[in-house]
Every structure is written in structure tokens, then in C-alpha cells.
Design a protein around this motif. Structure first.
Motif, PDB file in Angstrom:
ATOM      1  N   ARG B 272     -34.765 -17.242  19.425  1.00  0.00           N
ATOM      2  CA  ARG B 272     -34.566 -16.308  20.523  1.00  0.00           C
ATOM      3  C   ARG B 272     -35.326 -16.759  21.764  1.00  0.00           C
ATOM      4  N   LYS B 273     -36.563 -17.212  21.578  1.00  0.00           N
ATOM      5  CA  LYS B 273     -37.366 -17.625  22.728  1.00  0.00           C
ATOM      6  C   LYS B 273     -36.786 -18.879  23.369  1.00  0.00           C
ATOM      7  N   VAL B 274     -36.363 -19.828  22.533  1.00  0.00           N
ATOM      8  CA  VAL B 274     -35.756 -21.038  23.072  1.00  0.00           C
ATOM      9  C   VAL B 274     -34.444 -20.679  23.775  1.00  0.00           C
ATOM     10  N   ASP B 275     -33.716 -19.743  23.176  1.00  0.00           N
ATOM     11  CA  ASP B 275     -32.428 -19.350  23.734  1.00  0.00           C
ATOM     12  C   ASP B 275     -32.589 -18.737  25.125  1.00  0.00           C
ATOM     13  N   VAL B 276     -33.606 -17.891  25.299  1.00  0.00           N
ATOM     14  CA  VAL B 276     -33.819 -17.287  26.622  1.00  0.00           C
ATOM     15  C   VAL B 276     -34.099 -18.368  27.656  1.00  0.00           C
ATOM     16  N   SER B 277     -35.033 -19.274  27.347  1.00  0.00           N
ATOM     17  CA  SER B 277     -35.340 -20.355  28.293  1.00  0.00           C
ATOM     18  C   SER B 277     -34.086 -21.150  28.596  1.00  0.00           C
ATOM     19  N   SER B 278     -33.284 -21.342  27.576  1.00  0.00           N
ATOM     20  CA  SER B 278     -32.085 -22.150  27.731  1.00  0.00           C
ATOM     21  C   SER B 278     -31.060 -21.458  28.631  1.00  0.00           C
ATOM     22  N   TYR B 279     -30.704 -20.201  28.330  1.00  0.00           N
ATOM     23  CA  TYR B 279     -29.629 -19.599  29.121  1.00  0.00           C
ATOM     24  C   TYR B 279     -30.084 -19.134  30.503  1.00  0.00           C
ATOM     25  N   MET B 280     -31.400 -18.906  30.681  1.00  0.00           N
ATOM     26  CA  MET B 280     -31.866 -18.494  32.000  1.00  0.00           C
ATOM     27  C   MET B 280     -31.830 -19.649  33.003  1.00  0.00           C
ATOM     28  N   VAL B 281     -32.120 -20.851  32.557  1.00  0.00           N
ATOM     29  CA  VAL B 281     -32.233 -21.957  33.514  1.00  0.00           C
ATOM     30  C   VAL B 281     -31.513 -23.226  33.061  1.00  0.00           C
ATOM     31  N   PHE B 282     -31.891 -23.742  31.879  1.00  0.00           N
ATOM     32  CA  PHE B 282     -31.526 -25.117  31.559  1.00  0.00           C
ATOM     33  C   PHE B 282     -30.066 -25.306  31.169  1.00  0.00           C
ATOM     34  N   ALA B 283     -29.540 -24.418  30.303  1.00  0.00           N
ATOM     35  CA  ALA B 283     -28.182 -24.641  29.815  1.00  0.00           C
ATOM     36  C   ALA B 283     -27.141 -24.589  30.947  1.00  0.00           C
ATOM     37  N   PRO B 284     -27.195 -23.599  31.850  1.00  0.00           N
ATOM     38  CA  PRO B 284     -26.204 -23.610  32.934  1.00  0.00           C
ATOM     39  C   PRO B 284     -26.270 -24.896  33.764  1.00  0.00           C
ATOM     40  N   ILE B 285     -27.481 -25.435  33.929  1.00  0.00           N
ATOM     41  CA  ILE B 285     -27.605 -26.679  34.697  1.00  0.00           C
ATOM     42  C   ILE B 285     -26.940 -27.811  33.929  1.00  0.00           C
ATOM     43  N   PHE B 286     -27.087 -27.809  32.599  1.00  0.00           N
ATOM     44  CA  PHE B 286     -26.411 -28.840  31.809  1.00  0.00           C
ATOM     45  C   PHE B 286     -24.892 -28.724  31.930  1.00  0.00           C
ATOM     46  N   PHE B 287     -24.362 -27.504  31.754  1.00  0.00           N
ATOM     47  CA  PHE B 287     -22.902 -27.348  31.792  1.00  0.00           C
ATOM     48  C   PHE B 287     -22.353 -27.673  33.174  1.00  0.00           C
ATOM     49  N   ALA B 288     -22.948 -27.063  34.202  1.00  0.00           N
ATOM     50  CA  ALA B 288     -22.475 -27.331  35.563  1.00  0.00           C
ATOM     51  C   ALA B 288     -22.659 -28.812  35.898  1.00  0.00           C
ATOM     52  N   GLY B 289     -23.705 -29.404  35.317  1.00  0.00           N
ATOM     53  CA  GLY B 289     -23.987 -30.816  35.573  1.00  0.00           C
ATOM     54  C   GLY B 289     -22.828 -31.729  35.183  1.00  0.00           C
ATOM     55  N   ILE B 290     -22.075 -31.325  34.164  1.00  0.00           N
ATOM     56  CA  ILE B 290     -20.908 -32.125  33.761  1.00  0.00           C
ATOM     57  C   ILE B 290     -19.893 -32.147  34.910  1.00  0.00           C
ATOM     58  N   GLY B 291     -19.638 -30.979  35.496  1.00  0.00           N
ATOM     59  CA  GLY B 291     -18.720 -30.916  36.625  1.00  0.00           C
ATOM     60  C   GLY B 291     -19.256 -31.642  37.849  1.00  0.00           C
ATOM     61  N   LEU B 292     -20.569 -31.577  38.031  1.00  0.00           N
ATOM     62  CA  LEU B 292     -21.196 -32.217  39.201  1.00  0.00           C
ATOM     63  C   LEU B 292     -21.003 -33.732  39.202  1.00  0.00           C
ATOM     64  N   LYS B 293     -20.824 -34.301  38.020  1.00  0.00           N
ATOM     65  CA  LYS B 293     -20.718 -35.765  37.922  1.00  0.00           C
ATOM     66  C   LYS B 293     -19.387 -36.283  38.455  1.00  0.00           C
ATOM     67  N   VAL B 294     -18.394 -35.380  38.524  1.00  0.00           N
ATOM     68  CA  VAL B 294     -17.049 -35.823  38.868  1.00  0.00           C
ATOM     69  C   VAL B 294     -16.905 -36.030  40.372  1.00  0.00           C
ATOM     70  N   SER B 295     -16.267 -37.139  40.734  1.00  0.00           N
ATOM     71  CA  SER B 295     -15.960 -37.409  42.131  1.00  0.00           C
ATOM     72  C   SER B 295     -14.682 -38.234  42.163  1.00  0.00           C
ATOM     73  N   PHE B 296     -13.796 -37.903  43.092  1.00  0.00           N
ATOM     74  CA  PHE B 296     -12.517 -38.625  43.118  1.00  0.00           C
ATOM     75  C   PHE B 296     -12.480 -39.685  44.208  1.00  0.00           C
ATOM     76  N   GLU B 297     -13.652 -40.051  44.703  1.00  0.00           N
ATOM     77  CA  GLU B 297     -13.728 -40.956  45.845  1.00  0.00           C
ATOM     78  C   GLU B 297     -12.974 -42.277  45.641  1.00  0.00           C
TER      79      GLU B 297
END
Lengths: 396, 396
Positions: B272-297
Motif C-alpha cells: 500500500r505504501k509503495v502503491d501510494v508513492s507510485s500512483y501519486m508521482v512515479f507511475a504516471p510519469i512512467f506511463f506518460a513517458g512512453i508517449g513523450l518518447k514519440v516524435s514523427f520528425e
């Protein structure tokens, strides 16, 4: 294309080492009846360049630490007792003023008694004023952590200290601008003051709207993740906006964001979630980060003597200034001393100020050692003294 | 002396934007009956260079994302059902083998049908094998997130997928070493295999000791912060050691750390404690980070055609390979399909592999676009397909 490669995994080792030693030394500190936060700072000192040198401060660690102190100040804001804040507002302003001008004067005198006095307006005088400014900037985050540990953060003394520190921050920014502009660099004093006033005006106006928005969310989605996440986004956003657009410290923005949300029905839930993220990762990195900054590489006897005098004057001047002002504001002696001690902690703001002075040619880089020692000593001394004072003179 | 200056506060804005958009798009995704994680990836795609370009991936974001995926895999390990893990172990091995060698073969054939066939051992053949290797590396973190959302992570299918992915990772490392050494760079295959075996041997031996230590902690200090913090330190430490000293992916280290602690009495509290730290900050950055890598340049029609074929073959080959193997292992059709779809997600390991191939002269940098598209498409498709499959063919 940036891909995290094997080399850069070093940051994982750093985090693991920081979290481990901070927790272990925190526990040891508690066994010795000292506040846990002191142990965490000592842990940083030990693994950092000052002693073992196994962890260096890095850009990544600094940024994580910054998030840590932002979360800490946000929590302080969230746990604010609005009624107490209003009651103590005027007193806090008086204490803040004394807490800026006493260290300013004593710092200037210290500098000039080391390096010669100069008439008002002379270069020497301005340099003295700048050294005084270095001593004026309170950074109350360590006090917040200590008060939280004692369960006294939202008491009368706690509320007074935190709001005085916020006002202190604003006054120091104006004083700093004044000193820098006297030296011919930096912005106009009026613009700085206007920006500070505008920040609080905008924070209050948008605060009402944001609060309404959160109340709506709260009514519909109580105890769901979206509320603490939205709150954290608001806090980080305010921190950014405060520092980037208004020249106000980011931690002040975070505290104000917390105050805006402090009357929310679900505030305990939000606080708990932020608190877990904070103590699991970010806060220990912030505390240990203070110790990590210390290094004795460039130390020599003269610098040592100046640094010790600098630290002594910095701590005493805050205790004298804020303590006396508190007593004048009808606090009891014990509580006045608590306010003085609580206000004596310094932090990053002093370092940033020192950097600006270096850029403007007002001080040499030697001062960094003195400033870092001031941060370290105050961060270790204040929590210990506060614990003793609260034991000897109990109050809410 | 590094002091966080005003300029670098940009990272605060990035985090606020990522957390905000990830949550908003996560909620939108859920409203559309799609998994939340898909919304978070799309958020990154939207704010990243591919569409709006208001947030760039930075070293800081990448490191935060890495912590996010480590926490995710640690949680997967913590929620392991040891009995199920043992039951599914043999099947997972068979599935992992099929999941490596079918994509390896199909990838090689795809490359050679685009750029010409070569005899076994020729440069062209080795390049083909390398392209196959790019397709072989499963990164199951997105599947883990999707299964967690569905509440199916510790079911039979979930356990099989996660342990097959771990074995897959090890096989791919050996295959990669083989291909690189055939090209004359990289370490010896035997050393790589030995290191992998040693990692698991050491993890098991130290795991027993660590588990004993945690049991002792658990008995004395149940439900205190020191237990989740110590667990997180162990997890991060294992991640670092796995990748730094044994050439095993850091997320595999994190998963193994989780499995070691999965029978702990207080495991739910830690999770539970790891999960809170994860969903409050780190996990969304990981998921969004996948999209951030994409560029069609650098996109052009030929590259587009190759990328699409590459992605199609990559996804299909995993479904065919792992699905067929599952069926042979006596899974039902529906469950076999789930395993195939669950194994088709790719992640950073593929990017790191591509980087090694670039350094060894096996591929051009054009392949990065194809690899990133493969990560993106698989990360979006797998959670959606899994949700549909679990609805149509319910299982534990």
C-alpha cells in the motif's frame, strides 16, 4: 533521443543509500531522544563528501530534494488552522520584521568589524548589508519537520512561526532587491514589491476558485485518488508560478497552496497521501541533501574563524530578533524562545541569495562554506532545541 | 557547487503537466471503458513532441519514470502468489522460449524480405537476427498495470505472464550477447549466461537472509514506516545490482525483490505504501513517458511502411508464439490468447537493445522510430485487448 543507460543507473544506488542511511540514522537519533530529522541530516553529512564521500549531490538528487521540501511545506499549509492563522497574523508580521532587520544589522556589523567599516552608501557598507541579508532569509522547512514530529505544527507557536517565515521570505526578497540595486544590478525595488503583492493577490483570488473546484470534486469523489493528485498538481504548479513569475520562493507557493486547501472536507485524506509519498522517498532525500552539500575541502583557519562567527551571529540574531519581538507580542518567555529558535533555521534560499551576491560581485565564493555551515548547524540545532523547549515549557 | 536555480525549476512545471494530463486522460479513458493506463500514455503522446510539444522528455523525467517502472514491477513481485508461481513455472518457461524464438525468426525474415536474404553467418543474416532480437524483448510492465487495474495480477494467467516475461528477459539477454558476439562486439555468451545464472542463485540465497531479516523487523515493528522504506531500499538496491553487475534488467531485479518479500506477514502494508508513492508521482510519469518518447520528425513513406510492418510482425509474432505455446501447455483458448496479448507489450529494454545494435553497426538510427512505435502501439493495444478478453472469457 535520451535513453537511460547503464551508466546513469548510479542514481538508483544513490537513492537506495540515502533512504537506507537516513532511516537508520533517524532511528538512532530517536533512540538518543533527538528528533529524527537531525539523524537524517547527519546521514547525509556522513555519506556525503564531508566524511565518506560515497554519495555526491547531483542534479537529480537536488531536484528530488526540492520536491521533498515542496511537499513538506504543502503539508504544513494543509494542516493550517485557519482561525489560528488569522489570530497570529499581526504578531507574525511583527516577528518577521524583527527577524529580518536584527540579523541584517548584526550581519552588517560582523562583516565590517572583520573587513573595516564604511560610510552609508559606500561599497563596503553595501557588502555588509548583503552579508546581513544572507543571514535574514529564514527557511522554515526543518522547523516544520521538527514541529510535525512533536505534533505541534498547527499549535499557536507553530502557526506563528510558519506564517512569520512566509512574511520573512517576502521582506528578504525586497531587501535583497534593494541591496542588489544599490550595487547597480538586479531589478527595481518597486517592481519586486509589486510582484510580491500581486502574487498574494492572485493567490487569494484564484485560491477561492480553486477551493470551490476542490469542494465540488470532494463532494462527488470523496476518498478517490484524483483528489490528492489534483491537490499535488496545484501545489507543484503554485510553487513553479511563485518562483518563476513572481520571484517568491517555490516553498512559499507550496505553503500557500496548502493553506488554500486546508479547510477542505477531505483534507486529512489528501495530507495522508502526500505524506506517504513524502516520507517514502522525497523528504529523506531533502533532509540528507542538506548534509550532502557540506564539504570541508576549501577550509582554512581564517575561513574557519569567519565561518564560525558568521554562524554564531546568524543563529543568535534570529533568536534575539524574533524572541524579543515575540515577547513584545505578549508571548510567554518559553514560547518566545521557541519562536526565536524555530525561526533560526536557514535553507536553500540563503544559498540562492549567496549565488546572486557572487554574481553581483558582492561576496567571494568563500562565503558558500559559511552559508552551508549556517544551514547545517541551524538545521541540526533547531529541532533539538525545540524538542527540549517543548518539554520544559509545554504548550499547544 | 550545484544549486537549483530558477531556470531548472522547469522540471516542476513538467511534473505538474504530466500528473495533470495523465490523470485527466486516465479518467477519460475509463469513461470510454478503456484501461486508465492507456489514457496516461495518450496524455504523454499529446503533450510530448509528437503533438503539442509542451513537455519534452528530459534526463530527470526519464529517471523518475525508471523509478516508476521499478515500483510497478516491485508491486507485481509483492503481490505474487508463491504457490501459483511454482505451479506455472514450467509452463512459463515454455511460453518464454516460444515468445523469444518465434519473434526472433519472424523478425529476421521480415528484415531479409525487405533488404535481401543472406546465408547463415553472413552479415545480412546477423542483421536480420538482430532485428528479430529487437522484437523478442518483452517488457511486461504495462501488462502488469493493466492486470492490476483488472484485479487479475495474481491470477493464474497473470502469474504465468509475469514469470514468462522474466524468463524471456534472461533468454533475450543471452540471444543478444550471441548476436553481438557474432558481429564481433560484446561479451562472451558463456559469461553472459553464467552471470544470469549467478544473479538468480545469489538472489535466492540472499533472498532467504533478507526475508529472515524482514520477518524479524515485521514481528517487532509491524505497521511502522521503517518496513516499507526498508523494502523499497531492498527493491531499488536489487534493481541496481541486477543491471549493473549481472546485465539483468533493473525491473527484473525489482520483481525478484518483490517475490522475496511476497510471503511477509505485513506485505499488504508495504504494498500500500509503495502503491501510494507510485500512483501519486512515479507511475504516471512512467506511463506518460512512453508517449513523450514519440516524435514523427524523421518520418518518411518508406520508413513508415517498414515501421508499420515491423510493429505488425512484432505484435503478431508474440501472440502467435506465446499463444500457441500456452495452448500446448493446456491453457484454454481464451486464456492462451490472454497470455499472447499480455506478452506482446514492449518497453525500454527494446530501446536499450536498439541502442546497442546501433553502437555495433547492426542497424541505423531509423529503427528507433520503429521500436518506439512498437512500444507505443503495444502499450496501448495490450491493455485494451486484455480488458476485452477478460470480459469475454472470465478467469481468475
Amino acid at each position: 533521443m535520451e535513453v537511460t543507460d547503464l551508466e546513469s543507473l548510479r542514481f538508483l544506488l544513490d537513492i537506495a543509500l540515502i533512504l537506507l542511511t537516513a532511516k537508520v540514522f533517524g532511528i538512532i537519533a530517536r533512540k538518543l531522544h533527538a528528533p529524527e530529522v537531525v539523524g537524517e541530516i547527519v546521514a547525509g553529512l556522513l555519506i556525503g563528501p564531508a566524511v565518506l564521500g560515497i554519495v555526491d549531490q547531483s542534479d537529480f538528487i537536488n531536484k528530488m530534494a526540492e520536491i521533498g521540501v515542496i511537499m513538506l511545506m504543502f503539508e504544513a499549509g494543509l494542516s493550517t488552522d485557519m482561525k489560528k492563522l488569522k489570530q497570529t497574523g499581526l504578531k507574525a508580521t511583527v516577528i518577521a520584521c524583527a527577524g529580518v532587520f536584527v540579523p541584517l544589522a548584526m550581519g552588517a556589523v560582523l562583516f565590517m568589524s572583520f573587513y573595516g567599516f564604511g560610510p552609508i552608501g559606500s561599497d563596503q557598507f553595501i557588502k555588509g548589508l548583503f552579508v546581513g541579508t544572507l543571514m535574514a532569509a529564514t527557511s522554515v522547512s526543518i522547523t516544520v519537520a521538527a514541529l510535525k514530529e512533536l505534533g505541534k505544527l498547527s499549535g499557536t507557536v507553530g502557526t506563528t512561526i510558519v506564517s512569520a517565515a512566509i512574511i520573512d521570505d517576502v521582506i528578504v526578497i525586497v531587501v535583497l532587491t534593494f541591496v542588489l540595486s544599490a550595487k547597480g544590478s538586479g531589478a527595481s525595488v518597486w517592481v519586486t514589491m509589486l510582484k510580491a503583492v500581486m502574487f498574494f493577490a492572485i493567490a487569494i483570488i484564484t485560491g477561492f476558485i480553486v477551493y470551490k473546484g476542490f469542494k465540488w470534486l470532494d463532494a462527488r469523489y470523496e476518498h478517490t485518488r484524483r483528489i490528492p493528485i489534483a491537490a499535488l498538481v496545484y501545489c507543484i504548479g503554485m510553487s513553479y508560478v511563485a518562483e518563476r513569475y513572481f520571484g517568491i520562493a517555490d516553498i512559499t507557493g507550496a505553503y500557500v497552496a496548502g493553506v488554500v486547501l486546508c479547510n477542505l472536507h477531505d483534507v486529512k485524506y489528501v495530507e495522508r497521501k502526500v505524506d506517504v509519498s513524502s516520507y517514502m522517498v522525497f523528504a529523506p532525500i531533502f533532509f540528507a541533501g542538506i548534509g550532502l552539500k557540506v564539504s570541508f575541502e576549501s577550509m582554512n583557519p581564517t575561513l574557519m574563524l569567519f565561518s564560525i562567527s558568521f554562524v554564531a551571529v546568524a543563529l543568535l540574531s534570529k533568536i534575539i530578533g524574533c524572541g524579543t519581538a515575540s515577547k513584545l507580542c505578549k508571548f510567554k518567555w518559553g514560547d518566545s524562545l521557541k519562536v526565536g529558535v524555530g525561526m533560526m533555521t536557514r535553507g536553500e534560499v540563503a544559498l540562492i541569495t549567496a549565488q546572486k551576491g557572487l554574481a553581483a560581485g558582492l561576496i567571494s565564493s568563500d562565503y558558500f562554506t559559511a552559508v552551508i555551515l549556517m544551514i547545517l548547524v541551524s538545521s541540526i540545532a533547531a529541532p533539538i532545541l525545540l524538542k527540549i523547549l517543548y518539554k520544559k515549557h509545554p504548550s499547544d
